[in-house]
Scaffold this active site. Structure first.
Site, PDB file in Angstrom:
ATOM      1  N   HIS A 119       0.812  -1.221   0.000  1.00 31.74           N
ATOM      2  CA  HIS A 119       0.000   0.000   0.000  1.00 31.74           C
ATOM      3  C   HIS A 119       0.841   1.265   0.000  1.00 31.74           C
ATOM      4  O   HIS A 119       0.299   2.353   0.198  1.00 31.74           O
ATOM      5  CB  HIS A 119      -0.956  -0.006   1.205  1.00 31.74           C
ATOM      6  CG  HIS A 119      -1.983  -1.093   1.098  1.00 31.74           C
ATOM      7  ND1 HIS A 119      -2.760  -1.502   2.161  1.00 31.74           N
ATOM      8  CD2 HIS A 119      -2.349  -1.874   0.072  1.00 31.74           C
ATOM      9  CE1 HIS A 119      -3.562  -2.479   1.784  1.00 31.74           C
ATOM     10  NE2 HIS A 119      -3.330  -2.730   0.521  1.00 31.74           N
ATOM     11  N   CYS A 130       4.032  14.742 -12.874  1.00 30.11           N
ATOM     12  CA  CYS A 130       5.140  14.025 -13.544  1.00 30.11           C
ATOM     13  C   CYS A 130       5.484  12.703 -12.862  1.00 30.11           C
ATOM     14  O   CYS A 130       6.399  11.998 -13.282  1.00 30.11           O
ATOM     15  CB  CYS A 130       6.365  14.934 -13.610  1.00 30.11           C
ATOM     16  SG  CYS A 130       7.153  15.215 -12.018  1.00 30.11           S
TER      17      CYS A 130
HETATM   18  N1  APR Z   1      -1.075  -8.060  17.410  1.00 26.75           N
HETATM   19  C1  APR Z   1      -1.687  -8.664  16.354  1.00 26.75           C
HETATM   20  N2  APR Z   1      -2.849  -8.208  15.802  1.00 26.75           N
HETATM   21  C2  APR Z   1      -3.395  -7.105  16.353  1.00 26.75           C
HETATM   22  C3  APR Z   1      -2.826  -6.427  17.451  1.00 26.75           C
HETATM   23  C4  APR Z   1      -1.606  -6.951  17.976  1.00 26.75           C
HETATM   24  N3  APR Z   1      -0.993  -6.387  19.032  1.00 26.75           N
HETATM   25  N4  APR Z   1      -3.638  -5.368  17.775  1.00 26.75           N
HETATM   26  C5  APR Z   1      -4.664  -5.382  16.900  1.00 26.75           C
HETATM   27  N5  APR Z   1      -4.529  -6.425  16.058  1.00 26.75           N
HETATM   28  C6  APR Z   1      -5.402  -6.807  14.946  1.00 26.75           C
HETATM   29  C7  APR Z   1      -6.843  -6.422  15.099  1.00 26.75           C
HETATM   30  O1  APR Z   1      -7.560  -7.425  15.817  1.00 26.75           O
HETATM   31  C8  APR Z   1      -7.297  -6.352  13.628  1.00 26.75           C
HETATM   32  O2  APR Z   1      -7.784  -7.610  13.188  1.00 26.75           O
HETATM   33  O3  APR Z   1      -4.947  -6.108  13.808  1.00 26.75           O
HETATM   34  C9  APR Z   1      -6.018  -6.007  12.876  1.00 26.75           C
HETATM   35  C10 APR Z   1      -6.021  -4.614  12.277  1.00 26.75           C
HETATM   36  O4  APR Z   1      -7.023  -4.573  11.296  1.00 26.75           O
HETATM   37  P1  APR Z   1      -7.255  -3.230  10.469  1.00 26.75           P
HETATM   38  O5  APR Z   1      -7.330  -2.074  11.396  1.00 26.75           O
HETATM   39  O6  APR Z   1      -8.393  -3.510   9.515  1.00 26.75           O
HETATM   40  O7  APR Z   1      -5.911  -3.042   9.647  1.00 26.75           O
HETATM   41  P2  APR Z   1      -5.484  -3.799   8.325  1.00 26.75           P
HETATM   42  O8  APR Z   1      -6.017  -5.207   8.293  1.00 26.75           O
HETATM   43  O9  APR Z   1      -4.007  -3.658   8.179  1.00 26.75           O
HETATM   44  O10 APR Z   1      -6.192  -2.925   7.184  1.00 26.75           O
HETATM   45  C11 APR Z   1      -5.892  -3.290   5.853  1.00 26.75           C
HETATM   46  O11 APR Z   1      -7.149  -1.411   5.053  1.00 26.75           O
HETATM   47  O12 APR Z   1      -7.604   0.744   5.682  1.00 26.75           O
HETATM   48  C12 APR Z   1      -6.945  -0.037   4.731  1.00 26.75           C
HETATM   49  O13 APR Z   1      -5.020   0.346   3.436  1.00 26.75           O
HETATM   50  C13 APR Z   1      -5.480   0.240   4.761  1.00 26.75           C
HETATM   51  O14 APR Z   1      -3.600  -1.277   4.870  1.00 26.75           O
HETATM   52  C14 APR Z   1      -4.890  -1.003   5.408  1.00 26.75           C
HETATM   53  C15 APR Z   1      -5.893  -2.068   5.008  1.00 26.75           C
END
Ligand code: APR
Length: 251
Positions: A119, A130
């Protein structure tokens, strides 16, 4: 108490290709809010409201304000034991790959020798005209507000894949290849809400990879995984390392 059964430990030790697929959760213990957990909102906006071409076209000042705010948080955060364990593993074995959805720059700062930032990266910007790319800190563009190209003076945008935008095809092709040929895939800290990363994990599993998920919550990938650790990656990953390589300190 062993975290992993002997057959899984052997499969990991004998793997000729191992992939880490990470999301915002791996940076949560570094103090960076996840997207869909608490703290994921900014001025009551969700990521989906601001990380879009339309939002930038309508109000570039607001979008840059959000990214400037997040960049400060990332700058002041430090890699945690989860990032550091992956970096150590990659240095130990060159068949360990890292694909991340995170733009926070913590994997590169943890010492990971190679990674695919699906991302983009919050410390990079690119010209809307550009397409020239800049590192905001190294190129002296780390100020708040609108930023302009040093070559054609057009408006810069964050070098990040926004909702509704295409992924970098080169990164995607490499990611599919890595997942297809992996024997083990760790899925860490992602809600699997975004289809491409979720499908990358499923591709690995369908090709016979051992799936290991580390996430305090269950996700729609959990049922496809051989193992789910309902804990924090900064705590679970070092324990898995110590179980696999008891004579190799993480320090
Ligand atoms: N260790 C492991 N997992 C964790 C921890 C931790 N300490 N704390 C939170 N989590 C988990 C949460 O339970 C959740 O399932 O991390 C996950 C975060 O999920 P999101 O907030 O949806 O983030 P992500 O999955 O990376 O989002 C994907 O969505 O918004 C777009 O482009 C953005 O890259 C991002 C993509």
């Amino acid at each position: 108490m062993e975290l992993l059964p002997k057959d899984s430990l052997e499969q990991i030790r004998n793997a000729r290709s191992l992939v880490f697929l990470t999301g915002a959760g791996i940076s949560h213990e570094s103090g960076i809010p996840t997207f869909r957990g608490e703290g994921g909102l900014w001025k009551n906006f969700k990521a989906e409201d601001l990380a879009t071409p339309k939002a930038f076209q309508n109000n570039p000042e607001l979008v840059w304000e959000w990214y400037d705010f997040r960049r400060e948080i990332c700058k002041n955060a430090n890699p945690n034991p989860g990032h550091l364990t992956i970096a150590k593993w990659q240095k130990k074995s060159n068949f360990v790959s890292l694909i991340t959805q995170n733009v926070d720059g913590l994997h590169p700062r943890s010492g990971s020798p190679s990674l695919l930032e699906l991302h983009g990266n919050i410390f990079r910007a690119r010209c809307t005209k550009c397409s020239e790319k800049f590192h905001l800190v190294d190129d002296g563009l780390d100020h708040s507000g609108l930023k302009y190209c040093k070559y054609c003076e057009s408006l810069l945008r964050p070098d990040i894949v926004w909702f509704g935008e295409e992924y970098d095809q080169n990164l995607l092709t490499k990611s599919w290849e890595l997942c297809k040929q992996s024997q083990v895939v760790f899925v860490i800290g992602t809600s699997a809400n975004v289809s491409v990363p979720a499908n990358l994990a499923l591709t690995a599993i369908r090709n016979g990879a051992l799936g290991i998920e580390i996430n305090p919550e269950e996700t729609n990938l959990t049922l496809s995984m051989k193992h789910h650790f309902g804990g924090k990656s900064g705590e679970v990953l070092p324990k898995i390392w110590n179980e696999l390589f008891p004579n190799e300190s993480l320090e």
